[in-house]
Enzyme design. Structure first.
Site, PDB file in Angstrom:
ATOM      1  CD  GLU A 297       5.641   1.511  -0.274  1.00 12.81           C
ATOM      2  OE1 GLU A 297       6.282   1.878  -1.293  1.00 12.81           O
ATOM      3  OE2 GLU A 297       4.988   2.274   0.437  1.00 12.81           O
ATOM      4  CB  CYS A 331       5.396   4.972  -2.540  1.00 10.69           C
ATOM      5  SG  CYS A 331       5.893   5.489  -0.889  1.00 10.69           S
TER       6      CYS A 331
END
EC number: 1.2.1.88
Length: 546
Positions: A297, A331
């Site tokens: 990720e 993120c």
């Protein structure tokens, strides 16, 4: 001697860890204040490498500064070496057989206990380490180091139970078909980020839960909180050698992926680093015993689109939270803001700037501060560099735009208005408290959705604000690959384990969905077993007869 499992055990029901309020006068506020005071009185802590359950001091000392007061250090840590990585991988492989053959209910009990330790006995200590070391305020530390970490462990146990229960639905007469989910052959390398203590626990924890052994390299800027997570897992009963804890830099990762026993990478971090590692792993294919699995990720360039039918007040407040919680260092944080002109000119702009002006920036120890520091010097210079570039390109700074690094790495919440939808701050990942707004004509909604889809390389999160159902559907369809997590009338951050599986594709990662059953498929290798109860009397088939 192996222990017989004399029943099929069912784990207790799991639910999300309740989040405490930390209101004035509450017992949790008092507990956290005490933990912060105690931790500050003992600085700096020493963090060794942990190999096969033993502390290893390499005497190659590195420091983890506190981002709100960078002259002081939360801890010093002993940096690992390639030689230590080799020792760690050998030790992990020696621990592998005992761990993967441990009855499932015992592995489950270990992680359920770890969740209780994280949310109970060590809650305030984990939070204090996350606040001092990673610059989070109380609420951000609570939802991360206490709640989400416990959720990853508890729901992980539930998901693995569900995984193991997935068995063939059919059996021919006289046969029994079944499937087992083996740990991967070799070891898993976990490379965790600075911004979430919970991810620090989940990256080694998920593979270990299904019987894998793990070499874990934490981010230098999260070393101490991650060390506490490791200690919690050990106290809960993870045997020595199952997870090897090696702080350090890129050389740790490079040494691990050179091993012929490397089997999987579990990574959260920057897109460029992930791409580089993927290339390095690919170049080593001939030396590996098994094709490696790569789970990652990475970055995001996340967006809100505000349709002309949006409820303005909600869109304003959600866009404040989405952009500026934890200084934009999530993120999933909002970075691109697309607003229809009628909404922008009839309240959104004014209200948005008014609300942002209320944000207080400063050390996490002051309860009034909504934003703290960015993580370090490199981040500070990168973010302020983006702001400077935006000004050079003709962007208008509507609010913020300044920083102060004299004591801590503080940057004011910043909104840039651009007339160029593919300007630098609309394309590049900033990872800080900077939002770039682009105002579009109400009639250009679908053109704007195309912009959203094609402007950046990323595909992590996005949010659509509209009261018209068709506007929501149109945006969802047109942004089908622009985000792995989509929100309706809700900010683009804040995925909850067990509720919104998290992850994106394109330049944002492999979209294996942390916080769901999906992630566990990546760390097992299924084997089908067919048992026949009826012997053959003749090898011929009826079609062979004449």
């Amino acid at each position: 001697m192996a222990t017989a499992q004399l029943a099929t055990f069912k784990i207790p029901p799991v639910s999300n860890e309740p989040m405490l309020s930390y209101a004035p006068g509450s017992p949790e506020r008092a507990g956290l204040q005490a933990a912060l005071a105690e931790m500050q009185s003992q600085l700096p802590f020493e963090v060794p490498c942990i190999i096969n359950g033993q502390e290893v001091r390499t005497n190659n000392i590195q420091k983890q500064p506190m981002p709100h007061d960078h002259a002081r250090h939360l801890c010093t840590f002993h940096e690992g070496s390639p030689e230590l990585v080799e020792k760690a991988t050998c030790g992990a492989l020696q621990a592998k057989d005992g761990w993967e053959t441990m009855p499932w209910n015992d592995r489950a009990a270990i992680f359920l206990k770890a969740a209780d330790l994280a949310s109970g006995k060590y809650r305030y200590k984990l939070m204090a380490a996350t606040m001092l070391g990673q610059g989070k305020n109380t609420w951000q530390a609570e939802i991360d180091a206490a709640a989400e970490l416990a959720d990853f462990f508890r729901f992980g146990v539930s998901y693995v139970e569900e995984l193991y229960a997935q068995q063939p639905p059919k059996n021919a007469p006289g046969c029994w078909n079944r499937t087992e989910y083996r740990p991967l052959e070799g070891f898993v390398l976990a490379v965790s980020p600075f911004n979430f203590t919970a991810i620090g626990g989940n990256l080694p924890g998920s593979p270990a839960l299904v019987g894998n052994v793990v070499v874990w390299k934490p981010a230098p800027a999260a070393t101490y909180s991650n060390y506490l997570v490791f200690k919690i897992l050990s106290e809960a009963g993870v045997p020595p050698g199952v997870i090897q804890f090696i702080p350090g830099g890129a050389e740790i990762v490079q040494a691990a992926i050179q091993s012929p026993n490397f089997r999987s990478l579990h990574f959260t971090g920057s897109t460029n680093v992930f791409k580089s590692l993927w290339k390095d792993i690919s170049s080593n294919l001939d030396k590996y015993k098994v094709y490696p699995r790569i789970v990652g990720e990475t970055g995001g360039k996340n967006w809100h689109v505000i349709h002309k039918s949006a409820e303005v007040r909600n869109a304003v407040l959600q866009s404040v939270r989405g952009a500026f919680e934890y200084q934009g260092q999530k993120c999933s944080a909002l970075s691109r803001l697309y607003v229809s002109r009628s909404v922008w000119e009839n309240g959104f702009k004014t209200q948005y700037l008014e609300e942002i002006a209320k944000i207080k920036v400063g050390p996490c120890l002051d309860w009034n501060n909504y934003m703290g520091p960015v993580i370090g010097r490199r981040a500070y210079d990168n973010i302020t560099g983006f702001i400077k570039k935006a000004k050079e390109e003709g962007g208008e700074v509507l609010i913020g735009g300044s920083g102060d690094d004299s004591k801590g790495f503080f940057i004011q919440p910043t909104v840039i208005l651009t007339k160029v939808p593919r300007s630098t701050t609309m394309v590049g990942e900033i990872f800080g408290p900077v939002v770039t707004a682009y105002v579009f004509e109400d009639s250009d909604y679908e053109k704007t959705l195309e912009l959203i889809d094609t402007t950046s390389i990323y595909g992590l999160t996005g949010a659509i604000f509209a009261s018209e159902r068709q506007a929501l559907l149109t945006a969802t369809n047109r942004s089908r690959n622009a985000a792995g997590n989509i929100y309706y009338n809700e900010k683009c951050t804040g995925a909850v384990v067990g509720q919104q599986p998290f992850g994106g594709a394109r330049g944002s990662g492999t979209n294996d969905k942390a916080g769901s059953i999906s992630i566990f498929y990546r760390f097992v290798s299924a084997r089908s077993i067919k048992e026949n109860f009826v012997g053959l009397e003749d090898f011929h088939y009826p079609s062979n007869l004449v």
